[in-house]
Design a protein around this motif. Structure first.
Motif, PDB file in Angstrom:
ATOM      1  N   LYS A  16       0.640  -1.396   0.186  1.00  0.00           N
ATOM      2  CA  LYS A  16      -0.098   0.091   0.015  1.00  0.00           C
ATOM      3  C   LYS A  16       1.054   1.127   0.094  1.00  0.00           C
ATOM      4  CE  LYS A  16      -0.854  -0.020   4.976  1.00  0.00           C
ATOM      5  NZ  LYS A  16      -0.076  -1.009   5.417  1.00  0.00           N
ATOM      6  N   LEU A  51      -8.384  -5.280  -4.152  1.00  0.00           N
ATOM      7  CA  LEU A  51      -9.300  -5.010  -2.834  1.00  0.00           C
ATOM      8  C   LEU A  51     -10.572  -4.710  -3.759  1.00  0.00           C
ATOM      9  CD1 LEU A  51      -6.854  -2.064  -1.547  1.00  0.00           C
ATOM     10  CD2 LEU A  51      -7.433  -4.161  -0.606  1.00  0.00           C
ATOM     11  N   LEU A  54     -12.166  -7.939  -3.570  1.00  0.00           N
ATOM     12  CA  LEU A  54     -12.925  -8.120  -2.159  1.00  0.00           C
ATOM     13  C   LEU A  54     -13.953  -7.503  -1.627  1.00  0.00           C
ATOM     14  CD1 LEU A  54      -9.292  -8.931  -0.613  1.00  0.00           C
ATOM     15  CD2 LEU A  54     -10.998 -10.273  -0.959  1.00  0.00           C
ATOM     16  N   GLU A  55     -14.079  -6.095  -2.054  1.00  0.00           N
ATOM     17  CA  GLU A  55     -15.144  -5.165  -1.731  1.00  0.00           C
ATOM     18  C   GLU A  55     -16.533  -5.846  -2.224  1.00  0.00           C
ATOM     19  OE1 GLU A  55     -17.181  -2.059   0.209  1.00  0.00           O
ATOM     20  OE2 GLU A  55     -14.980  -2.577   0.283  1.00  0.00           O
ATOM     21  N   GLN A  58     -17.774  -8.604  -0.109  1.00  0.00           N
ATOM     22  CA  GLN A  58     -18.378  -8.297   1.162  1.00  0.00           C
ATOM     23  C   GLN A  58     -19.586  -7.441   1.157  1.00  0.00           C
ATOM     24  OE1 GLN A  58     -15.520  -6.679   4.117  1.00  0.00           O
ATOM     25  NE2 GLN A  58     -13.931  -6.135   2.546  1.00  0.00           N
ATOM     26  N   ASP A  95     -14.960  -5.578   8.366  1.00  0.00           N
ATOM     27  CA  ASP A  95     -14.234  -4.952   7.661  1.00  0.00           C
ATOM     28  C   ASP A  95     -12.609  -5.414   7.605  1.00  0.00           C
ATOM     29  OD1 ASP A  95     -16.172  -2.900   6.749  1.00  0.00           O
ATOM     30  OD2 ASP A  95     -15.802  -2.140   8.737  1.00  0.00           O
ATOM     31  N   THR A  96     -12.580  -6.327   7.725  1.00  0.00           N
ATOM     32  CA  THR A  96     -11.085  -7.165   7.603  1.00  0.00           C
ATOM     33  C   THR A  96     -10.720  -7.330   6.342  1.00  0.00           C
ATOM     34  OG1 THR A  96      -9.724  -9.066   8.560  1.00  0.00           O
ATOM     35  CG2 THR A  96     -11.981  -9.696   7.634  1.00  0.00           C
ATOM     36  N   THR A  97      -9.545  -7.390   6.125  1.00  0.00           N
ATOM     37  CA  THR A  97      -9.091  -7.542   4.697  1.00  0.00           C
ATOM     38  C   THR A  97      -7.917  -8.736   4.611  1.00  0.00           C
ATOM     39  OG1 THR A  97      -8.988  -5.352   4.228  1.00  0.00           O
ATOM     40  CG2 THR A  97      -7.572  -6.632   2.811  1.00  0.00           C
ATOM     41  N   LEU A  99      -6.140 -10.551   1.720  1.00  0.00           N
ATOM     42  CA  LEU A  99      -5.891 -10.701   0.364  1.00  0.00           C
ATOM     43  C   LEU A  99      -5.888 -11.907  -0.232  1.00  0.00           C
ATOM     44  CD1 LEU A  99      -2.929  -8.189  -0.010  1.00  0.00           C
ATOM     45  CD2 LEU A  99      -5.191  -7.692  -0.602  1.00  0.00           C
TER      46      LEU A  99
END
Length: 250
Positions: A16, A51, A54-55, A58, A95-97, A99
């Motif tokens: 990031k 990202l 993954l969004e 969710q 709201d965990t990430t 990858l």
């Protein structure tokens, strides 16, 4: 600064933070440096794409976010000729990430092992349910699958408020349930449960291979591969075979 030193810095930079670090070297016009910057910018673009993916996964965690503890449920091992059916139940922090989290069938074995460790580290709670081949023969695979899921839920250290299930509604469970078709590819919670169940069962089958090496359980995981079926016909079943599944082969 030597190009190798710049490469080392970029290699050890959190993904990031790549844009800001790469910008600090942008005025260095050496071809090698510019190639490095371009490479890591591509890596950063892939990170942004991940990202975004993954969004999307969710959607249901966001839709039902008024529930404090959302639990994903999934199973593996309905179809094999041998071994247990295994269910995973996973409650992730909001709201965990994680990858590359995805349906376990879409992820390589090496990636699944890494994801398993990360899920176990980050999850609020994880439950695993295992139902033996003998019970599968006794009550049938559908009922055994439901029982594995109920066991996984009971083993959670935190009581879930909502279950996100992969295409099933589990009988005899009082918690509110939402059944999602292809849920393991649409929900990070179900995908996490899929990974936990898959890695757990694969490890079990690798151990069974040490006891019963003729069937190739380390490779086929109990599914009906040519080697597995040939061994069944030649030497017959072993104690972890599902008798109701192998009638056509013995």
């Amino acid at each position: 600064m030597k190009i190798e030193e710049i490469k080392y810095i970029l290699q050890n930079t959190d993904i990031k933070d790549i844009p800001s670090v790469a910008d600090s070297f942008r005025k260095d016009m050496r071809t090698g440096v510019q190639k490095l910057i371009a490479k890591y910018q591509r890596d950063y673009s892939k990170y942004l794409d991940e990202l975004s993916r993954l969004e999307v996964m969710q959607e249901f965690e966001h839709k039902y976010r008024e529930y404090a503890y959302i639990c994903g449920i999934d199973e593996v091992g309905r179809g094999p000729l041998s071994g247990p059916v295994v269910a995973g139940a996973v409650i992730l922090p909001k709201d965990t990430t994680i990858l590359y989290l995805n349906d376990s069938k879409q992820v390589s074995e090496k990636r699944r092992e890494l994801l398993y460790d990360e899920i176990m580290e980050k999850a609020v709670a994880v439950g695993i349910g295992v139902v033996s081949p003998q019970v599968i023969d006794e009550i049938n695979i559908l009922q055994a699958t439901y029982e594995a899921m109920r066991i996984a839920i009971r083993k959670l250290s935190v009581q879930p408020d909502l279950l996100l299930n992969d295409a099933v509604t589990i009988p005899q469970v009082k918690v509110k349930q939402v059944s999602l078709i292809k849920g393991d590819a649409r929900s990070i919670s179900i995908a996490a449960a899929s990974i936990i169940a898959k890695v757990t069962r694969d490890r079990m089958m690798a151990e069974y291979h040490k006891l019963y090496p003729d069937y190739g359980f380390d490779q086929n995981k109990g599914y009906g591969s040519a080697r597995h079926i040939e061994a069944l016909k030649k030497i017959g079943p072993c104690p972890i075979h599902r008798q109701t599944f192998i009638k056509n082969f013995v």
